[in-house]
Design a protein around this motif. Structure first.
Motif, PDB file in Angstrom:
ATOM      1  N   LEU A   1       0.830  -1.202   0.000  1.00 55.75           N
ATOM      2  CA  LEU A   1       0.000   0.000   0.000  1.00 55.75           C
ATOM      3  C   LEU A   1       0.866   1.255   0.000  1.00 55.75           C
ATOM      4  N   SER A   2       2.010   1.222   0.673  1.00 54.93           N
ATOM      5  CA  SER A   2       2.892   2.391   0.706  1.00 54.93           C
ATOM      6  C   SER A   2       3.366   2.783  -0.691  1.00 54.93           C
TER       7      SER A   2
ATOM      8  N   ILE B   1      -5.804   0.236  -5.565  1.00 55.13           N
ATOM      9  CA  ILE B   1      -5.275   1.589  -5.714  1.00 55.13           C
ATOM     10  C   ILE B   1      -6.175   2.604  -5.013  1.00 55.13           C
TER      11      ILE B   1
ATOM     12  N   VAL C   1       0.156   7.597  -5.979  1.00 56.31           N
ATOM     13  CA  VAL C   1      -0.927   8.586  -5.997  1.00 56.31           C
ATOM     14  C   VAL C   1      -0.363   9.986  -5.780  1.00 56.31           C
ATOM     15  N   ASP C   2       0.522  10.138  -4.806  1.00 61.73           N
ATOM     16  CA  ASP C   2       1.129  11.453  -4.551  1.00 61.73           C
ATOM     17  C   ASP C   2       1.903  11.942  -5.777  1.00 61.73           C
TER      18      ASP C   2
ATOM     19  N   PHE D   1       1.622   2.304  -3.488  1.00 63.19           N
ATOM     20  CA  PHE D   1       0.479   2.936  -4.147  1.00 63.19           C
ATOM     21  C   PHE D   1       0.266   4.360  -3.626  1.00 63.19           C
ATOM     22  N   GLN D   2       0.478   4.561  -2.337  1.00 65.92           N
ATOM     23  CA  GLN D   2       0.347   5.914  -1.788  1.00 65.92           C
ATOM     24  C   GLN D   2       1.370   6.854  -2.410  1.00 65.92           C
TER      25      GLN D   2
ATOM     26  N   GLN E   1      -7.604   2.310  -2.187  1.00 59.78           N
ATOM     27  CA  GLN E   1      -7.282   2.423  -0.767  1.00 59.78           C
ATOM     28  C   GLN E   1      -6.214   3.487  -0.542  1.00 59.78           C
ATOM     29  N   ALA E   2      -5.408   3.753  -1.555  1.00 61.96           N
ATOM     30  CA  ALA E   2      -4.425   4.835  -1.491  1.00 61.96           C
ATOM     31  C   ALA E   2      -5.004   6.162  -1.987  1.00 61.96           C
ATOM     32  N   ASP E   3      -6.123   6.097  -2.672  1.00 63.81           N
ATOM     33  CA  ASP E   3      -6.789   7.290  -3.207  1.00 63.81           C
ATOM     34  C   ASP E   3      -8.293   7.164  -2.957  1.00 63.81           C
TER      35      ASP E   3
END
Length: 396
Positions: A184-185, A220, A191-192, A187-188, A222-224
């Protein structure tokens, strides 16, 4: 007769090339053991088939199916997704049925890219991601995936001059062909990065359920969760063994959903509504059926990997997908296409050359675990004989 220049970029395709090689080997008398195509050989579940069969007798399902006729399917998708990933979804504005997720990856670039715009794609990556960009007149910037980075792209390596022209990034984890999983990190961070550089972020997610020992992979969204830049594509081909039914969906940013819907409206209607009824039965069905299918592929993975190790070909044990991504032994290290062509010609075993997935895939071969364990063991026996007998043909 003259054809559009956009066809020039579509001359080669890993699956079409291997299909030709298989046909040639079959014509020469070889019995083909096809490990080149990731089409699940497991049967579609009985409840899904029953729902489709019941639809056939209903004449109201026999006509064209437009967007508003897909409301029940979209509602079930939204419920399924929220229950699975904890992110709320509006079925009216954030879900779009697709004729398989490839429809999304092929058509979405038409809604995002102007000619000359750049798309950031994984290298190696799934061929349809490239095809959609070429059809839109876009340029591709390949993001190399290296084993030392866990087969994840390094965003800091993308030149500013490329980012100035980029409009789109496509990710796909668990990854085909490398089998890598993204946390998840990651994907975060993606997104950033896409927010910072005004990029649309597409996540192709066909192997959402195909994870063995690891934790379930993240979506994705969950990150956005506000769906600011992201859209995700899912297919029922893998988890529910419905490849031939061509059913999937897009979920995410409502503006992106609307744009993809505009493209879809001028290309096709939806698939037969009975197929969507089958998809509803799948998504509402017993999740244990999905788990049983994944366990079947886990057993196949173990048999295949153990057999390769027994013949002296050590390969990393994949944690996800239905593939084995194998680094080719010497003297085949830079001859993945020749290896696969000679292998199928000599033994009937068909695999996919790593170079067919992108330049960074050279030196690897992808095996699809789409046969029972006893057939996979026979395939490895044939591979062993091939490695003992054949070597690359040198030019000249």
């Amino acid at each position: 007769m003259q054809f559009a220049k956009r066809l020039d970029a579509l001359q080669g395709n890993v699956f079409a090339d291997m299909d030709q090689a298989k046909a040639k080997a079959r014509a020469a008398g070889q019995l083909i053991l096809d490990l080149s195509l990731g089409s699940s050989d497991l049967p579609t579940s009985a409840p899904v088939l029953a729902a489709i069969a019941a639809s056939l007798a209903d004449p109201t399902t026999h006509g064209y199916l437009l967007f508003h006729g897909t409301r029940e399917f979209r509602q079930v998708v939204a419920q399924w997704y929220t229950q699975k990933y904890g992110v709320g979804v509006d079925p009216e504005t954030e879900v779009l049925p697709l004729i398989g997720s490839q429809e999304g990856t092929a058509h979405l670039p038409l809604a995002i890219l102007n000619p000359g715009d750049v798309a950031l794609l994984l290298d190696p990556g799934y061929p349809s991601h490239m095809g959609g960009v070429y059809l839109a007149g876009g340029q591709i910037y390949p993001m190399p995936l290296r084993p030392e980075a866990g087969f994840l792209p390094v965003f800091a390596d993308i030149p500013p001059s490329v980012l100035a022209q980029a409009r789109l990034m496509v990710l796909s984890y668990p990854h085909n062909p490398t089998t890598a999983i993204a946390p998840l990190s990651f994907f975060q961070a993606a997104v950033d990065f896409c927010q910072q550089h005004h990029l649309v972020l597409v996540h192709d997610f066909p192997y959402a359920d195909f994870v063995f020992e690891a934790k379930p992979p993240p979506s994705i969204l969950q990150a956005d969760p506000q769906k600011q830049v992201s859209i995700e594509l899912f297919t029922l081909s893998k988890s529910y063994h419905m490849g031939g039914f061509r059913v999937g969906y897009a979920i995410g940013n409502p503006d992106l959903i609307r744009a993809l819907r505009q493209i879809k409206a001028v290309v096709d209607f939806n698939q037969y509504s009975g197929i969507l009824n089958g998809a509803i039965a799948a998504l509402q069905g017993d999740p244990q059926l999905v788990a049983q299918g994944v366990d079947c592929f886990r057993q196949r993975r173990d048999v295949f990997i153990n057999a390769l190790e027994a013949i002296g070909w050590p390969v990393n044990r994949p944690e996800a997908t239905m593939y084995v991504w194998a680094k080719l032994p010497a003297p085949w290290s830079h001859e993945s296409v020749q290896f696969c062509q000679q292998l199928v010609a000599a033994t009937g075993v068909a695999a996919s050359p790593g170079a067919g997935f992108g330049q960074a895939g050279e030196g690897y071969v992808r095996f699809a675990l789409v046969h029972p364990p006893e057939i996979l063991a026979i395939a490895v026996d044939r591979i062993a004989e091939f490695l003992r007998t054949y070597s690359p043909v040198q030019p000249g």
